[in-house]
Write a protein that holds these residues in place. Structure first.
Motif, mmCIF file in Angstrom:
data_model
loop_
_atom_site.group_PDB
_atom_site.id
_atom_site.type_symbol
_atom_site.label_atom_id
_atom_site.label_comp_id
_atom_site.label_asym_id
_atom_site.label_seq_id
_atom_site.Cartn_x
_atom_site.Cartn_y
_atom_site.Cartn_z
ATOM 1 N N SER C 95 1.050 -1.431 0.117
ATOM 2 C CA SER C 95 -0.242 0.146 -0.556
ATOM 3 C C SER C 95 0.601 1.176 -0.179
ATOM 4 C CB SER C 95 -0.708 -0.141 0.917
ATOM 5 O OG SER C 95 -0.576 -0.531 2.744
ATOM 6 N N LEU C 217 -11.781 -0.834 -1.800
ATOM 7 C CA LEU C 217 -11.481 -1.072 -0.226
ATOM 8 C C LEU C 217 -12.512 -1.575 0.914
ATOM 9 C CD1 LEU C 217 -11.596 3.218 -0.320
ATOM 10 C CD2 LEU C 217 -9.398 1.817 0.180
ATOM 11 N N ARG C 219 -15.731 -1.583 1.492
ATOM 12 C CA ARG C 219 -16.784 -0.671 2.666
ATOM 13 C C ARG C 219 -17.609 -0.531 2.584
ATOM 14 N NH1 ARG C 219 -13.640 4.314 4.286
ATOM 15 N NH2 ARG C 219 -15.053 5.546 3.766
ATOM 16 N N ASP C 223 -18.745 -4.364 2.155
ATOM 17 C CA ASP C 223 -17.851 -4.680 2.914
ATOM 18 C C ASP C 223 -18.377 -6.562 3.397
ATOM 19 O OD1 ASP C 223 -20.338 -4.599 4.467
ATOM 20 O OD2 ASP C 223 -19.765 -4.118 6.417
ATOM 21 N N HIS C 248 -4.909 -2.377 9.680
ATOM 22 C CA HIS C 248 -4.967 -1.749 9.527
ATOM 23 C C HIS C 248 -5.024 -0.373 9.368
ATOM 24 C CE1 HIS C 248 -8.979 -2.852 11.140
ATOM 25 N NE2 HIS C 248 -8.098 -3.320 12.849
ATOM 26 N N GLU C 251 -4.756 -0.201 5.275
ATOM 27 C CA GLU C 251 -6.210 -0.183 5.324
ATOM 28 C C GLU C 251 -6.166 1.357 4.747
ATOM 29 O OE1 GLU C 251 -9.000 -2.301 7.168
ATOM 30 O OE2 GLU C 251 -8.948 -3.545 5.937
#
Ligand code: SF4
Ligand code: SF4
Lengths: 408, 123, 363
Positions: C95, C217, C219, C223, C248, C251
């Protein structure tokens, strides 16, 4: 190739346990789901993790004390059990309570139904990941919680009822403030009916999910919103009213809420619309509140009697069976909580749905485990779990006492 | 009938609204504590107590214990006075209701956390 | 002399990577974005959100991260130990690498425009590859943990990926087509000089991109792969302590990446006043910013401003919906998103090749 060698390929069957500890369950209960891919092909409901021996404990307490024990059967329907027990004792003692007491008792019950249904709505939203609506509905539930607190002095265990009436009066200013807050609540509930549950992502999750056909609902004896969501007209408030429900029914302004959808969406709609109906009932009760005393003296010793008190709890019909024996303590007290009646249909409702829908289907009957769990025998030697009904229990107990020389 | 983003309007409206959160331990604003709250048990009017033990008998959770009046206490007729084991009290107010001389009260105090069981014996 | 210069160069470059537009800055943004995300999410729900750590709870994400770091770290017995502990690190590295491609400030003055720390012809392709790899790592993470919930979560991640990678790529490709380049910084430069009709062509892919990146992502409403009430946080279920903290963080950094890439490819990158068609702004101001150090501050602020808007849109999306079931996601993905993305590509091609020349609009 001979037919004997041919294999049919199906996705492997996996058994996934939901519970006893699972984020979707607020109380311990265990559901063994057998799945093929994401489809549920078999389900097994194991309850009994929450047995607390309340019924036995009640036999050593006076009727007045059992009232407070009864309201702790369930935190959400505390007025239900409390009021229904009071009602049962009054029936056994064959006393009639004052009209005003009846109205206030019914008012507490209806307010409790409102809060319970909004709570369910929030939980349902949460189960499908719609946390925003969950927050909103629980925020609005606070209105009715405050109303109950003002009425009874406590948020959860109201202790409103006593044997022979209710314990607190409704003053004139409280009455008007309750009426204004009911208006606010009604406006919010209409919003949920018309907007929030119409959100497409939510609707997709409940539409056509967990179908419980009318015939099956009848056959398995479903009660409450679960049954009414499947178009089975059972509602003790209308079928066999007690307290002020008699007046409510006779006024003809209220009707039983039914839905023909038979799925989770049907149950959701029934609950939301029922809340609005409840708000109207509360308003009617407050506007027509008769004057007079709020309690009647009942002798602590209740003559020998055997009664069955029924009341439509938020989750369905609750039955209190009470045997009195002339002392101030109950001889036998049996509670049939509504969730217990609804478990029977659960297996049928689960089969054929997606694993992802299991939480919302389980939640759709608004399960209350601690109300439900009565007697379970766990044999640690061979992991046998057995739910024992009362009559078999009695036979076994007699046998044990015969063998061990006790008397029964 | 159902549509995507049905609640969007309400969401945007709530940006301008005051948050519903109550910042409780820091401020007691917005708690709506009702008049008749059943809070902490108190032995309010000791001079009126007769020591009749009714409160002990009605208490559903055996929270009330009758002890002999100490030298600093107001002496009751029978020489006994109630104390409350508050860890067992379920705040039902049955004792308050049953007391023939309105000695007891559940006050409006609702912060009832204690560090030890001994602190929870209310005299 | 030569050698010291080189050494200095390397040192400065290292500082860039580590500090300013690099790892430190990205981590800072990640924590800030998470705070904004949580705050917006809470405000839209009529709550307050983080409040007590720092001003308005601005340090809450950092505190959460530090606290998780200090928690006990458990590895399940049946898990593949080495791969299991590798997953969080790989996720974090991937990332951060992705974020290195986002052009924030001018890293290479010899080239026109603004470049990311890593920038070369065709970096868009590598970017897509890396982001898919991240999802692949997520899938593996579930399998390594050998937990039924984790495995279900992985399978769902996979399904989600297949459905939304295509619209994502199709959407990203649109600005590349419009500007005729596969290099992010060049695309960004090209967008600056686009005509209004061409810029209008970016609206549809922007919408598609925002929806697909929300799926990427994981979400709400997408999710499913760590649906709390269904499969107990799915593939993350066995991770705890440091590993969870790193996951986390990864993310959050992905959120920075998502917002950053939207800013760069669709919203015109860190330029704002330059778009005003006055000489003062489009020439004088732009040159000033390009040549002096104030430009760095200005570009960073504009970049953050635009990213925050994107983050807010994404948070709003998270608030407004319920979680879809995986089959519904796949259904809508293939029935609406993929055709929409393809139609969009077709539209762009038609517009560029036939419609605009007829209307007389040129690049
Ligand atoms: S408090 Fe009341 S009930 Fe209890 S002993 Fe004193 S007078 Fe009797
Ligand atoms: S409030 Fe209830 S539980 Fe508490 S001391 Fe009085 S009777 Fe006992």
């Amino acid at each position: 190739m001979s037919t004997g060698n041919r294999k049919t390929v199906t996705p492997p069957r996996v058994t996934i346990p939901i519970g006893p500890q699972h984020p979707a369950l607020k109380e311990p209960g265990m559901f063994k789901l057998t799945i093929e891919g994401e489809r549920i092909v078999d389900a097994e409901v194991n309850i009994g993790y929450n047995h607390r021996g309340i019924e036995k404990l009640a036999e050593s307490k006076t009727h007045l004390q059992v009232l407070y024990l009864a309201e702790r059967i369930c935190g959400i329907c505390s007025a239900t059990h409390n009021g229904n027990y009071a009602q049962a004792v009054e029936m056994a003692a064959e006393v009639e309570i004052p009209e005003r007491a009846k109205f206030i008792r019914t008012l507490t019950w209806e307010l409790e139904r409102i809060h319970s249904h909004i709570l369910w709505l929030g939980v349902a939203f949460h189960e499908v990941g719609f946390d925003t609506a969950f927050m909103y509905s629980w925020r609005d539930r606070e209105i009715v919680m405050d109303m109950l607190e003002d009425l009874s002095g406590n948020r959860v265990n109201y202790s409103m009822n006593t044997i022979g009436g209710v314990r607190r009066n409704v003053s004139e200013e409280l009455r008007s403030s309750l009426l204004t807050r009911l208006d606010k609540l009604e406006e919010r509930m209409i919003y949920y009916r018309d907007v929030a549950i119409q959100e497409k992502t939510f609707w997709n999750r409940v539409d056509g999910v967990g179908v419980l056909e009318t015939s099956v609902a009848r056959a398995t004896g479903a009660v409450g919103p679960t049954a009414r969501g499947s178009n089975v007209p059972v509602d003790v408030r209308f079928n066999d009213p007690t307290q002020a429900y008699v007046h409510l029914r006779d006024s003809g302004e209220f009707e039983m809420i039914l839905s023909e959808r038979c799925d989770v969406a049907g149950r959701a709609i029934v609950r939301v619309v029922e809340t609005i109906e409840s708000i109207k009932m509360c308003r009617w009760l407050l506007q027509n509140l008769p004057d007079g005393p709020i309690r009647e003296r009942v002798r602590p010793r209740v003559q020998p009697n055997e009664v069955l008190a029924r009341y439509e709890a938020p989750r369905g019909e609750v039955v209190h069976y009470l045997v009195t024996n002339g002392t101030d303590k109950p001889e036998r007290w049996k509670v049939r909580a509504p969730t217990h009646a609804n478990w029977v249909s659960m297996r049928h409702t689960l089969i054929g749905n997606y694993l992802a829908d299991a939480p919302i289907i389980l939640a759709a009957i608004d399960p209350c485990f601690s109300c439900t769990d009565r007697v379970t025998i766990v044999d640690t030697d061979d992991n046998l779990i057995e739910s024992v009904p009362l009559d078999i229990m009695r036979v076994r107990a007699n046998k044990w006492y015969r063998q061990n020389g006790g008397k029964f | 009938m159902s549509r995507l983003g049905a609640m969007e309007k309400e969401l945007l409206k709530s940006i301008k609204k005051k948050p519903a959160t109550v910042i409780y331990p820091f401020t007691k604003e917005g708690l709506n504590i009702p008049v008749g709250l059943r809070g902490r048990w108190t032995y309010k009017n000791p001079d009126r107590c007769t020591g009749c033990k009714i409160c002990e008998r009605v208490c559903p959770s055996s929270a009330i214990e009758m002890v002999e009046c100490g030298p600093d206490d107001i002496q009751t007729k029978t020489g006994w006075r109630p104390i409350c084991h508050f860890d067992r009290c379920i705040l039902c107010a049955q004792c308050v209701e049953s007391c023939p001389r309105s000695v007891l009260e559940l006050s409006a105090e609702f912060e009832m956390a204690f560090l030890s069981r001994d602190d929870m014996i209310i005299r | 002399m030569m050698q010291t210069l080189q050494f200095l160069d390397i040192l400065i470059w290292g500082l860039w990577v580590l500090l300013f537009p690099g790892i430190f800055f990205i981590t800072f943004l990640a924590l800030l974005w998470e705070w904004i995300d949580r705050k917006v999410y809470a405000r839209l729900q009529n709550r307050i959100g983080p409040l007590h750590t720092g001003w308005q709870g601005i340090l809450q994400p950092l505190m959460d991260f530090l606290k998780l770091l200090g928690k006990e770290d458990l590895t399940p017995k049946r898990a593949d130990k080495r791969s299991f502990s590798a997953v969080p690190v790989i996720m974090l590295v991937l990332s951060i690498t992705l974020c290195m491609f986002i052009p924030i400030v001018d890293m290479d003055p010899s080239l026109p425009g603004i470049q990311g720390i890593l920038s070369f012809e065709g970096d868009l392709i590598l970017l897509l590859f890396l982001s898919s790899m991240l999802v692949a790592v997520i899938m593996l993470a579930g399998y390594f943990s050998s937990n039924p919930f984790g495995q279900v979560g992985s399978a769902r991640t996979g399904m989600l990926l297949i459905s939304f990678e295509i619209p994502l790529i199709a959407a990203i490709v649109t600005p590349a087509i419009l500007t005729g380049s596969l290099r992010i910084s060049t695309i960004m430069e090209g967008l600056k000089t686009l005509n209004i009709p061409y810029a209008l062509l970016l609206i549809l892919p922007l919408v598609i991109f925002l929806i697909s990146i929300q799926a990427e992502l994981e979400r709400i409403p997408f999710d499913v792969s760590h649906a709390e009430t269904e499969i107990v946080h799915g593939w993350q279920v066995e991770f705890s302590g440091k590993k969870l903290a790193l996951i986390h963080m990864a993310e959050d950094i992905m959120l920075v990446f998502a917002a950053g890439i939207t800013t760069s490819l669709f919203l015109g990158g860190p330029y704002l006043l330059e778009f005003i068609p006055l000489d003062v702004f489009s020439v004088t101001f732009a040159t000033l910013m390009q040549t002096s150090w104030i430009g760095w501050v200005y570009y960073t602020l504009v970049f953050m401003f635009k990213s925050i808007i994107v983050v807010m849109i994404l948070s709003n999306m998270r608030t407004a919906f319920a979680r879809w079931r995986i089959d519904q996601i796949v259904h809508y993905g293939w029935k609406f998103m993929v055709p929409l993305a393809l139609v969009n590509l077709l539209l762009v091609q038609l517009a560029i090749v036939y419609i605009f020349p007829i209307l007389g609009v040129i690049v």
